[in-house]
Scaffold this active site. Sequence first.
Site, mmCIF file in Angstrom:
data_model
loop_
_atom_site.group_PDB
_atom_site.id
_atom_site.type_symbol
_atom_site.label_atom_id
_atom_site.label_comp_id
_atom_site.label_asym_id
_atom_site.label_seq_id
_atom_site.Cartn_x
_atom_site.Cartn_y
_atom_site.Cartn_z
ATOM 1 N N THR A 110 23.008 48.184 27.843
ATOM 2 C CA THR A 110 22.010 48.224 28.908
ATOM 3 C C THR A 110 21.048 47.036 28.834
ATOM 4 O O THR A 110 20.103 46.950 29.617
ATOM 5 C CB THR A 110 21.211 49.539 28.855
ATOM 6 O OG1 THR A 110 20.908 49.821 27.495
ATOM 7 C CG2 THR A 110 21.981 50.685 29.447
ATOM 8 N N GLU A 334 47.137 63.344 44.435
ATOM 9 C CA GLU A 334 45.965 62.526 44.765
ATOM 10 C C GLU A 334 45.519 62.772 46.207
ATOM 11 O O GLU A 334 44.314 62.776 46.494
ATOM 12 C CB GLU A 334 46.256 61.024 44.551
ATOM 13 C CG GLU A 334 46.616 60.646 43.120
ATOM 14 C CD GLU A 334 45.603 61.106 42.088
ATOM 15 O OE1 GLU A 334 44.416 61.240 42.424
ATOM 16 O OE2 GLU A 334 46.014 61.352 40.936
ATOM 17 N N HIS A 337 43.304 65.782 46.122
ATOM 18 C CA HIS A 337 41.933 65.469 45.661
ATOM 19 C C HIS A 337 41.139 64.813 46.792
ATOM 20 O O HIS A 337 39.989 65.180 47.049
ATOM 21 C CB HIS A 337 41.984 64.468 44.501
ATOM 22 C CG HIS A 337 42.316 65.075 43.158
ATOM 23 N ND1 HIS A 337 41.647 66.154 42.644
ATOM 24 C CD2 HIS A 337 43.231 64.701 42.213
ATOM 25 C CE1 HIS A 337 42.150 66.437 41.445
ATOM 26 N NE2 HIS A 337 43.110 65.575 41.157
HETATM 27 P P1 ATP Z 1 24.375 47.625 22.470
HETATM 28 O O1 ATP Z 1 23.520 48.848 22.439
HETATM 29 O O2 ATP Z 1 25.827 47.950 22.602
HETATM 30 O O3 ATP Z 1 24.070 46.647 21.361
HETATM 31 P P2 ATP Z 1 22.701 46.240 24.355
HETATM 32 O O4 ATP Z 1 21.906 47.286 25.056
HETATM 33 O O5 ATP Z 1 22.020 45.475 23.273
HETATM 34 O O6 ATP Z 1 24.075 46.850 23.838
HETATM 35 P P3 ATP Z 1 23.201 43.674 25.479
HETATM 36 O O7 ATP Z 1 23.937 43.201 24.267
HETATM 37 O O8 ATP Z 1 21.819 43.190 25.677
HETATM 38 O O9 ATP Z 1 23.233 45.260 25.478
HETATM 39 O O10 ATP Z 1 24.046 43.385 26.793
HETATM 40 C C1 ATP Z 1 25.426 43.090 26.752
HETATM 41 C C2 ATP Z 1 25.785 42.240 27.945
HETATM 42 O O11 ATP Z 1 25.691 43.015 29.130
HETATM 43 C C3 ATP Z 1 24.843 41.077 28.154
HETATM 44 O O12 ATP Z 1 25.288 39.935 27.499
HETATM 45 C C4 ATP Z 1 24.852 40.893 29.654
HETATM 46 O O13 ATP Z 1 25.944 40.100 30.035
HETATM 47 C C5 ATP Z 1 25.116 42.280 30.188
HETATM 48 N N1 ATP Z 1 23.882 42.980 30.582
HETATM 49 C C6 ATP Z 1 23.450 44.160 30.085
HETATM 50 N N2 ATP Z 1 22.330 44.556 30.702
HETATM 51 C C7 ATP Z 1 22.030 43.602 31.600
HETATM 52 C C8 ATP Z 1 20.972 43.429 32.554
HETATM 53 N N3 ATP Z 1 20.017 44.349 32.689
HETATM 54 N N4 ATP Z 1 20.994 42.317 33.316
HETATM 55 C C9 ATP Z 1 21.966 41.393 33.199
HETATM 56 N N5 ATP Z 1 22.985 41.507 32.329
HETATM 57 C C10 ATP Z 1 23.033 42.585 31.542
#
Ligand code: ATP
Length: 502
Positions: A110, A334, A337
Amino acid sequence: MIKSIAVGVITALLTFLLWNGIDVWPVILILGLVAALTYTGVWNKVVQARHGRQVTVGSAVRVTFNDIGGQATAKNELKEALEFVRNPERIQDLGIRPLKGILLTGPPGTGKTMLAKAAAEYTDSAFLSASGSEFVEMYAGVGAQRVRQLFVEARQLAKRQGQANAIIFIDEIEVMAGKRGQHHSHLEYDQTLNQLLVEMDGMGASETVRILVMAATNRGDLLDPALLRPGRFDRQVRVDLPDREGRLAILALHTRNKPLASDVDLVRVAQETFGFSGAHLESVCNEAAIMALRDNSPAVLDRHLMDAVDKVLLGERMDRNLRAGELNRVAVHEGGHALVAEVVNPGSVSSVTISPRGMALGFVRQAPEDDRLIQTVSELKADIQVCLAGSTAERIMLGEQSTGAANDFEKAWDISRRLVLSGLSSLGVVHEEALSPESLYQAIQDIITQQQAEVDRIITDRDSHLRQLAQQLLESETLSGDAVRGVLRGSDPLALGEATSA
Ligand code: ATP
């Protein structure tokens, strides 16, 4: 420079030894080996393995808050907390205790790591990141030593870069900071966590380099309460799955470097990707561009994006050779559904296909108009009906059911169970522990039997529509939601919009 001096000194030493009649071959051999290992980068890996932790220093690509789509609440909360770092004098003047830790909690992908990197950029801080799992070893004391080392490195890095602040980001902190005394090799885990607490307690406003610890977890419930007490991680920022607006913003960010055809409607893609994380959406955009490349298309088309959504949701398209009878059964299933989904929830079918993907032989994609955060009884019952529709269609049209519906039954059971345990069944408000397994089973059975009768009625009343849907699926493999609605409207305008209330 240092390299040239070293080469000179070594050469002089070897010449001197040779001059004195000493056999230098073993020394040359060892030096050659070290040079080869260094050149190939193996030596660095050996050193890293000995230290056991791969700290990522800085972020290769700079991330700012503008690169993060959606997450407006998380960004605002975080920025507010970061004022502590940006205006330390003001904080000190008011006698406010400095902020030591910020915990980011939320589902995977996220954007928690992105937020931490953006925080470093926003506060002009040195950035070091490590993962909780890298601290924990079999041997007691190693993790604690690594924690100490991490804080030392953070201070050194900030000084080297001429920065007054450093952010240490620990991903998956639950691995090293779970509730103490619960792990089987608990001594090592406890020592590692204790060391982190000691380091955080020792951080002061008067230090030359001010450190802020940011940590991320998907399982905040597993963390030791000591970590969350005021004075440590006393700011918690929730980073949730993006809502529809957020998904649109993330899609816009990840398509800004890709040519999009005029038929692409990102609003629709955002609508159809409920439950996707930022990482999923990034993958959708990337996969769509790969498909455009494969198709030799100069731009990403709408169908590339839709295919990419399916791929991220269900997996790669499979090349399974089904027998004609099997394919017909999948089409009927399908079609069932799709038909029931349109009847109980008009306008909800986005597409239906009998092209196998991942484990599924076919599937219906439904796209609710709005994100659903809570569900009413009739919505839950409608969902159960959609689950039961595939096997019902097989029974009514083909005379018997197949194993293809096992997964649907599981889903129907889960929804019914949720209905009962949320106090929405005829049993009224219940508590799972006070409910005998037999009563729970019976309540679920009653719900499913009721919904089954309703699905039988819907399909029997519209068997000609179902036949048409199955036929069209066999011919074109995939039908859009509009095509499904076209079939249902074709001969019976009342076929849509009829709510069920079993
Ligand atoms: P984890 O909990 O698995 O470590 P995380 O929450 O730290 O994941 P990130 O590593 O920050 O997630 O995000 C992974 C990838 O997803 C980023 O490199 C980006 O490409 C994309 N991404 C995630 N959230 C966003 C966002 N809000 N805006 C843009 N890109 C995003």
